[in-house]
Design a protein around this motif. Structure first.
Motif, PDB file in Angstrom:
ATOM      1  N   LEU A   1       0.849  -1.185   0.000  1.00 25.03           N
ATOM      2  CA  LEU A   1       0.000   0.000   0.000  1.00 25.03           C
ATOM      3  C   LEU A   1       0.887   1.238   0.000  1.00 25.03           C
ATOM      4  CD1 LEU A   1      -2.766  -0.976   2.573  1.00 25.03           C
ATOM      5  CD2 LEU A   1      -2.746  -1.262   0.102  1.00 25.03           C
TER       6      LEU A   1
ATOM      7  N   GLY B   1      -0.816   7.292   1.125  1.00 31.84           N
ATOM      8  CA  GLY B   1      -2.101   7.842   0.724  1.00 31.84           C
ATOM      9  C   GLY B   1      -3.113   6.811   0.262  1.00 31.84           C
ATOM     10  N   ALA B   2      -2.762   5.524   0.309  1.00 40.48           N
ATOM     11  CA  ALA B   2      -3.687   4.484  -0.143  1.00 40.48           C
ATOM     12  C   ALA B   2      -4.954   4.491   0.707  1.00 40.48           C
ATOM     13  CB  ALA B   2      -3.009   3.121  -0.074  1.00 40.48           C
ATOM     14  N   ARG B   3      -6.110   4.467   0.043  1.00 41.64           N
ATOM     15  CA  ARG B   3      -7.386   4.516   0.733  1.00 41.64           C
ATOM     16  C   ARG B   3      -8.019   3.137   0.778  1.00 41.64           C
ATOM     17  NH1 ARG B   3      -8.426   9.974   1.155  1.00 41.64           N
ATOM     18  NH2 ARG B   3     -10.471   9.626   2.059  1.00 41.64           N
TER      19      ARG B   3
ATOM     20  N   GLU C   1     -17.058   5.708   0.859  1.00 39.75           N
ATOM     21  CA  GLU C   1     -15.747   5.519   1.488  1.00 39.75           C
ATOM     22  C   GLU C   1     -15.837   5.110   2.946  1.00 39.75           C
ATOM     23  OE1 GLU C   1     -13.193   8.855   1.009  1.00 39.75           O
ATOM     24  OE2 GLU C   1     -13.264   8.824  -1.174  1.00 39.75           O
TER      25      GLU C   1
ATOM     26  N   THR D   1       4.556   3.512   4.427  1.00 37.59           N
ATOM     27  CA  THR D   1       3.704   4.325   5.289  1.00 37.59           C
ATOM     28  C   THR D   1       4.164   4.177   6.735  1.00 37.59           C
ATOM     29  OG1 THR D   1       2.042   2.612   5.783  1.00 37.59           O
ATOM     30  CG2 THR D   1       1.807   3.809   3.714  1.00 37.59           C
TER      31      THR D   1
ATOM     32  N   ARG E   1      -7.158   5.507   5.499  1.00 40.26           N
ATOM     33  CA  ARG E   1      -6.027   5.496   4.574  1.00 40.26           C
ATOM     34  C   ARG E   1      -4.722   5.327   5.342  1.00 40.26           C
ATOM     35  NH1 ARG E   1      -4.084  11.159   2.745  1.00 40.26           N
ATOM     36  NH2 ARG E   1      -4.393  12.438   4.591  1.00 40.26           N
TER      37      ARG E   1
END
Length: 215
Positions: A34, A37-39, A67, A103, A212
């Motif tokens: 991921l 910023g991966a949602r 979302e 991340t 995220r």
């Protein structure tokens, strides 16, 4: 003795080699990487909807808008957690291995129908031994108004009682190092053992939105 053409010799040599391409080897599972910023969105099979259960509570996970996720959580009447079991997360959980190397935190908005004890739980494995695992957690309160949380992996603490529980479950207790590039499971929800099963069977509805992974 006749000499074979060079091209034919090459063909014969190739044919004599072991058929490596026909053998199958399990590909190393590097995990779903991921990026920053991966949602996380409803409908992604990595974050399945449906029902999750713990010995003392049930949780049904539904989509809430484009979302968001809605967690309908209900304690089981009269049920109490086993005294030797560590605290548990009941909520939205990943279904496959994750690589969160790029991340350093998980960010989301959250609110509940009544104040409840929230928990983030991360289980990571040693990249050299998938059965060698550690579990980490972070606690937070969830109120009735929306609030945004950013929980860094470095702020999570080793889960008390995990080593003994892992050994009983057939796993190898780890070295208490959280490895973001080898996350076996990540769960965001409520601490099931802190729901009140005797308080009239009162459950809770928790909403998670904008989930995220960020640096």
């Amino acid at each position: 003795m006749r000499r074979l053409p060079a091209a034919l010799l090459v063909c014969l040599c190739l044919a004599a080699q072991p058929a490596l391409a026909s053998e199958t080897y399990p590909a190393p599972d590097a995990g779903l990487r991921l990026p920053d910023g991966a949602r996380v969105l409803p409908g992604d099979p990595v974050w399945p909807l449906g029902e999750r259960a713990a010995p003392h509570a049930l949780c049904r996970i539904e989509a809430a808008g484009a979302e968001g996720f809605r967690l309908n959580i209900m304690p089981r009447q009269g049920a109490t957690p086993a005294p030797s079991a560590p605290r548990a997360c009941l909520g939205l959980a990943s279904s496959r291995r994750l690589d969160l190397y790029k991340t350093r935190a998980v960010e989301f908005r959250v609110r509940a129908s009544r104040p409840v004890a929230g928990i983030l739980m991360v289980t990571s494995s040693n990249t050299q031994d998938r059965l060698s695992r550690d579990r980490f957690f972070g606690s937070f309160g969830i109120g009735t108004r929306w609030k945004t949380l950013r929980l860094t992996y470095g702020a999570l603490a080793p889960l008390p009682g995990w080593d003994a529980f892992a050994a009983r479950s057939g796993l190898h207790p780890g070295d208490h190092v959280l490895r973001p590039d080898s996350v076996e499971e990540l769960c965001i929800g409520v601490e099931a053992g802190r729901l009140d099963p005797e308080g009239g069977g009162q459950g809770a509805q928790v909403e998670i939105d904008g989930l995220r992974f960020v640096r």
